[in-house]
Motif scaffolding. Sequence first.
Motif, PDB file in Angstrom:
ATOM      1  N   LEU A   1       0.810  -1.215   0.000  1.00 20.21           N
ATOM      2  CA  LEU A   1       0.000   0.000   0.000  1.00 20.21           C
ATOM      3  C   LEU A   1       0.844   1.266   0.000  1.00 20.21           C
ATOM      4  O   LEU A   1       0.525   2.234  -0.681  1.00 20.21           O
ATOM      5  CB  LEU A   1      -0.908   0.010   1.235  1.00 20.21           C
ATOM      6  CG  LEU A   1      -2.038  -1.013   1.227  1.00 20.21           C
ATOM      7  CD1 LEU A   1      -2.715  -1.062   2.596  1.00 20.21           C
ATOM      8  CD2 LEU A   1      -3.053  -0.665   0.152  1.00 20.21           C
TER       9      LEU A   1
ATOM     10  N   ILE B   1       4.944   1.426  -2.414  1.00 18.58           N
ATOM     11  CA  ILE B   1       4.815   1.514  -3.857  1.00 18.58           C
ATOM     12  C   ILE B   1       4.622   2.978  -4.285  1.00 18.58           C
ATOM     13  O   ILE B   1       5.078   3.398  -5.340  1.00 18.58           O
ATOM     14  CB  ILE B   1       3.663   0.612  -4.336  1.00 18.58           C
ATOM     15  CG1 ILE B   1       3.775   0.364  -5.824  1.00 18.58           C
ATOM     16  CG2 ILE B   1       2.312   1.190  -4.013  1.00 18.58           C
ATOM     17  CD1 ILE B   1       3.602  -1.059  -6.191  1.00 18.58           C
TER      18      ILE B   1
ATOM     19  N   ARG C   1       6.602  -0.844 -10.957  1.00 16.44           N
ATOM     20  CA  ARG C   1       5.659  -1.116  -9.875  1.00 16.44           C
ATOM     21  C   ARG C   1       5.291  -2.594  -9.811  1.00 16.44           C
ATOM     22  O   ARG C   1       5.127  -3.152  -8.722  1.00 16.44           O
ATOM     23  CB  ARG C   1       4.386  -0.272 -10.062  1.00 16.44           C
ATOM     24  CG  ARG C   1       4.585   1.195  -9.748  1.00 16.44           C
ATOM     25  CD  ARG C   1       3.402   2.024 -10.223  1.00 16.44           C
ATOM     26  NE  ARG C   1       2.164   1.739  -9.525  1.00 16.44           N
ATOM     27  CZ  ARG C   1       1.700   2.452  -8.494  1.00 16.44           C
ATOM     28  NH1 ARG C   1       2.383   3.489  -8.054  1.00 16.44           N
ATOM     29  NH2 ARG C   1       0.568   2.151  -7.927  1.00 16.44           N
TER      30      ARG C   1
ATOM     31  N   ASP D   1      -0.642  12.776  -9.148  1.00 13.75           N
ATOM     32  CA  ASP D   1      -0.428  11.594  -9.997  1.00 13.75           C
ATOM     33  C   ASP D   1       1.030  11.137 -10.047  1.00 13.75           C
ATOM     34  O   ASP D   1       1.333  10.078 -10.594  1.00 13.75           O
ATOM     35  CB  ASP D   1      -1.045  11.758 -11.399  1.00 13.75           C
ATOM     36  CG  ASP D   1      -0.434  12.910 -12.155  1.00 13.75           C
ATOM     37  OD1 ASP D   1       0.462  13.558 -11.581  1.00 13.75           O
ATOM     38  OD2 ASP D   1      -0.869  13.163 -13.293  1.00 13.75           O
TER      39      ASP D   1
ATOM     40  N   PHE E   1       1.553   7.601  -8.723  1.00 14.26           N
ATOM     41  CA  PHE E   1       1.181   6.411  -9.490  1.00 14.26           C
ATOM     42  C   PHE E   1       2.064   6.235 -10.718  1.00 14.26           C
ATOM     43  O   PHE E   1       1.817   5.371 -11.532  1.00 14.26           O
ATOM     44  CB  PHE E   1      -0.289   6.501  -9.927  1.00 14.26           C
ATOM     45  CG  PHE E   1      -1.206   6.826  -8.799  1.00 14.26           C
ATOM     46  CD1 PHE E   1      -1.361   5.923  -7.762  1.00 14.26           C
ATOM     47  CD2 PHE E   1      -1.886   8.026  -8.750  1.00 14.26           C
ATOM     48  CE1 PHE E   1      -2.195   6.213  -6.699  1.00 14.26           C
ATOM     49  CE2 PHE E   1      -2.721   8.315  -7.683  1.00 14.26           C
ATOM     50  CZ  PHE E   1      -2.877   7.416  -6.659  1.00 14.26           C
TER      51      PHE E   1
ATOM     52  N   ASP F   1       4.784   5.187 -13.361  1.00  8.70           N
ATOM     53  CA  ASP F   1       5.390   3.877 -13.555  1.00  8.70           C
ATOM     54  C   ASP F   1       6.514   3.967 -14.583  1.00  8.70           C
ATOM     55  O   ASP F   1       6.728   5.008 -15.197  1.00  8.70           O
ATOM     56  CB  ASP F   1       4.327   2.870 -13.989  1.00  8.70           C
ATOM     57  CG  ASP F   1       4.709   1.440 -13.607  1.00  8.70           C
ATOM     58  OD1 ASP F   1       5.891   1.209 -13.264  1.00  8.70           O
ATOM     59  OD2 ASP F   1       3.829   0.582 -13.634  1.00  8.70           O
TER      60      ASP F   1
ATOM     61  N   ASP G   1       7.351   6.443 -17.825  1.00 14.57           N
ATOM     62  CA  ASP G   1       6.564   7.664 -17.677  1.00 14.57           C
ATOM     63  C   ASP G   1       7.105   8.717 -18.645  1.00 14.57           C
ATOM     64  O   ASP G   1       8.303   9.010 -18.642  1.00 14.57           O
ATOM     65  CB  ASP G   1       6.672   8.171 -16.234  1.00 14.57           C
ATOM     66  CG  ASP G   1       5.653   9.247 -15.943  1.00 14.57           C
ATOM     67  OD1 ASP G   1       5.779  10.316 -16.560  1.00 14.57           O
ATOM     68  OD2 ASP G   1       4.750   9.011 -15.113  1.00 14.57           O
ATOM     69  N   PRO G   2       6.238   9.286 -19.507  1.00 15.95           N
ATOM     70  CA  PRO G   2       6.731  10.214 -20.518  1.00 15.95           C
ATOM     71  C   PRO G   2       7.316  11.493 -19.922  1.00 15.95           C
ATOM     72  O   PRO G   2       8.085  12.188 -20.579  1.00 15.95           O
ATOM     73  CB  PRO G   2       5.477  10.527 -21.342  1.00 15.95           C
ATOM     74  CG  PRO G   2       4.333  10.176 -20.462  1.00 15.95           C
ATOM     75  CD  PRO G   2       4.796   9.064 -19.596  1.00 15.95           C
ATOM     76  N   ARG G   3       6.959  11.779 -18.663  1.00 14.39           N
ATOM     77  CA  ARG G   3       7.446  13.042 -18.102  1.00 14.39           C
ATOM     78  C   ARG G   3       8.874  12.949 -17.595  1.00 14.39           C
ATOM     79  O   ARG G   3       9.448  13.926 -17.159  1.00 14.39           O
ATOM     80  CB  ARG G   3       6.528  13.477 -16.955  1.00 14.39           C
ATOM     81  CG  ARG G   3       5.148  13.847 -17.442  1.00 14.39           C
ATOM     82  CD  ARG G   3       4.225  13.999 -16.275  1.00 14.39           C
ATOM     83  NE  ARG G   3       4.189  12.758 -15.493  1.00 14.39           N
ATOM     84  CZ  ARG G   3       3.598  12.657 -14.322  1.00 14.39           C
ATOM     85  NH1 ARG G   3       3.027  13.697 -13.768  1.00 14.39           N
ATOM     86  NH2 ARG G   3       3.582  11.508 -13.691  1.00 14.39           N
TER      87      ARG G   3
END
Lengths: 547, 77
Positions: free
Chosen positions: A96, A99, A276, A523, A526, A528, A531-533
């Motif tokens: 919980l 992660i 993840r 966000d 979350f 993973d 991630d494009p950023r």
Amino acid sequence: MSDHITEIVIFTVLFLLVSGIGFFAARWRAPKDMAHLDEWGLGGRSFGAWITWFLVGGDLYTAYTFVAVPALIFGAGAAGFFAVPYTVIIYPMFFLILIRLWSVSHRHGFVTPADFVRTRFDSPTLALLVAITGIVATMPYIALQLVGIEAVLKTMGVTGDSPLARHAPIIIAFAILAAYTYQSGLRAPALIAFVKDSLIYIVILVAVLYLPYKLGGWGGIFDAADKKFQATPSPADGILLNANNQIQYVTLAFGSALALFLYPHSVTGVLASRNRNVIKRNMSALPAYSFLLGLIALLGYMAISAGVKPLPGSKAGTVDSNTVVPLLFDMKFPAWFAGIAFAAIGIGALVPAAIMSIAAANLFTRNIYKEYLKRDATPADEAKVSKITSLVVKIGAVAFIVFLDPQFSIDLQLIGGVIILQTAPAVALGLYTRWLHRGALIAGWVAGMGLAMWMLWQIPNAATKKAHFGGSAFPLEKFGFDTPKTIYVGFVAVAVNFAVAILVTFLLRAMKTPEGVDGTTPDDYFADEGDPRIDKSATPVETVSST
Amino acid sequence: MAEPESPEAVPAETIKRTDHSSWNWLLLIPIVVPLLTPIYNHDSPRLWGFPAFYWIQFLFILLGVTTTSIVYRMTRR
């Protein structure tokens, strides 16, 4: 010593083999550029499910655990079995909470929990407290890995008259460990963990099948332990919990689970995984180690049933109960297999010691060196400083064992678990909410820390004849309750920490104290792999701290 | 807070980036059950010589594995 020659030879050969692997690890999954903290300190953040399973398993279940948990069962019985519920509840909690830490760290390039706190709460002071707490809690833990090795060496009769001669083997062992950790970083313990864990699994599976057969079955082992505890005057021991230590059992299991994932070395192990899903899958696979730990714990009862007498401790009139498992192996196994078992414990100390020293070094580099000494440090500078710090940390750990009574490290590790818990409101709750004010988190940390020290000071230990810092079970009667029940210190201290943080938050809000800017977005928690950023070419953290 | 002014603000993006699932509540079971000592603090019934205190707590490991596996499968994307 001469009657242990076979054991010593096998121990030495396996130890040297593993050292070779440690040096070779620098070339394993080799990066283009090792001079980057992500590469040296986190193995390139690229480990898949199998490597993570071995690495985190080898990291969380240390040599000291393997020696101390059965020692506790040997001495106190059921109360020592808290290690099983402790390592059951930790994985759903990881699932919980941790992660989210992985995601936000992946997105922002965080290396330590203090990095996260720095950006989340916009407070270098709070980050510094988290970093120092982490380093102080980790140092004695590294020293304790040496206690694990020493218990084995003692059993093999490798001792000397002067302190220096007695400690020469572990000084050499740690010098080799320091050298390959310096060269290979997190890749060294990751690769060695394969050997270490395979050896441990083999040894323990053989032990739990073979020893009960030699000792007349499991029923007989438990009955022998029961008989021993019935005969002692102490009401606190037994093969079941009694009315007074159940709260302690539960709060210790829960508190230890909460503490474990706040420890810098667990965070390092988790952040090194690739995505993840690797972490989530491992939460179902890592309990295999908990099963192993439960079996190892029961070796304590086998030692009772086999009539093991622990070797004398460092002070006259005391016994070193950490030697019960090595002695049991020495007594019941043929010499060659005892040698393998001892090597498993010895090598088992190296993996966590390496990861812990890397984690402590990363904390120093990121949250003290870069924050206060050299703000414009490049990733290459960071890697260099971390490598050197990891050496200093290991020298410190050896000095702990050579110059101080090992009991001191055991006490400090106990305190370490309690103090690392005091970072829970900032790190664990901080992953969910920023509601608590940064100033209030500092106030809560101070209150929790103060209370913890006061409570630990009050606890005597009958076995080692000490008046203070004798354990973590606090008698509730000292709070004025009319009861012989005990509770885990860390649990009380972190509850007070939370309460103070909430109250002071209201106060600071009323006074309109500035709260700083949150450098993370919802966000981020979350994010993973892929991630494009995340711009791989830039240094990730630089882009964050300016926003 | 920001909802009224951004009705068109990337719904696809928010769906993709959340991890909230009611399956996660299942994880509370292996956190809470091992802490209830009255369930397992007994000697009998014994199993292969193990008092109930020990074999029941070994079973909790299985409980933990089962729940985390279910939640992983159900929340996988």
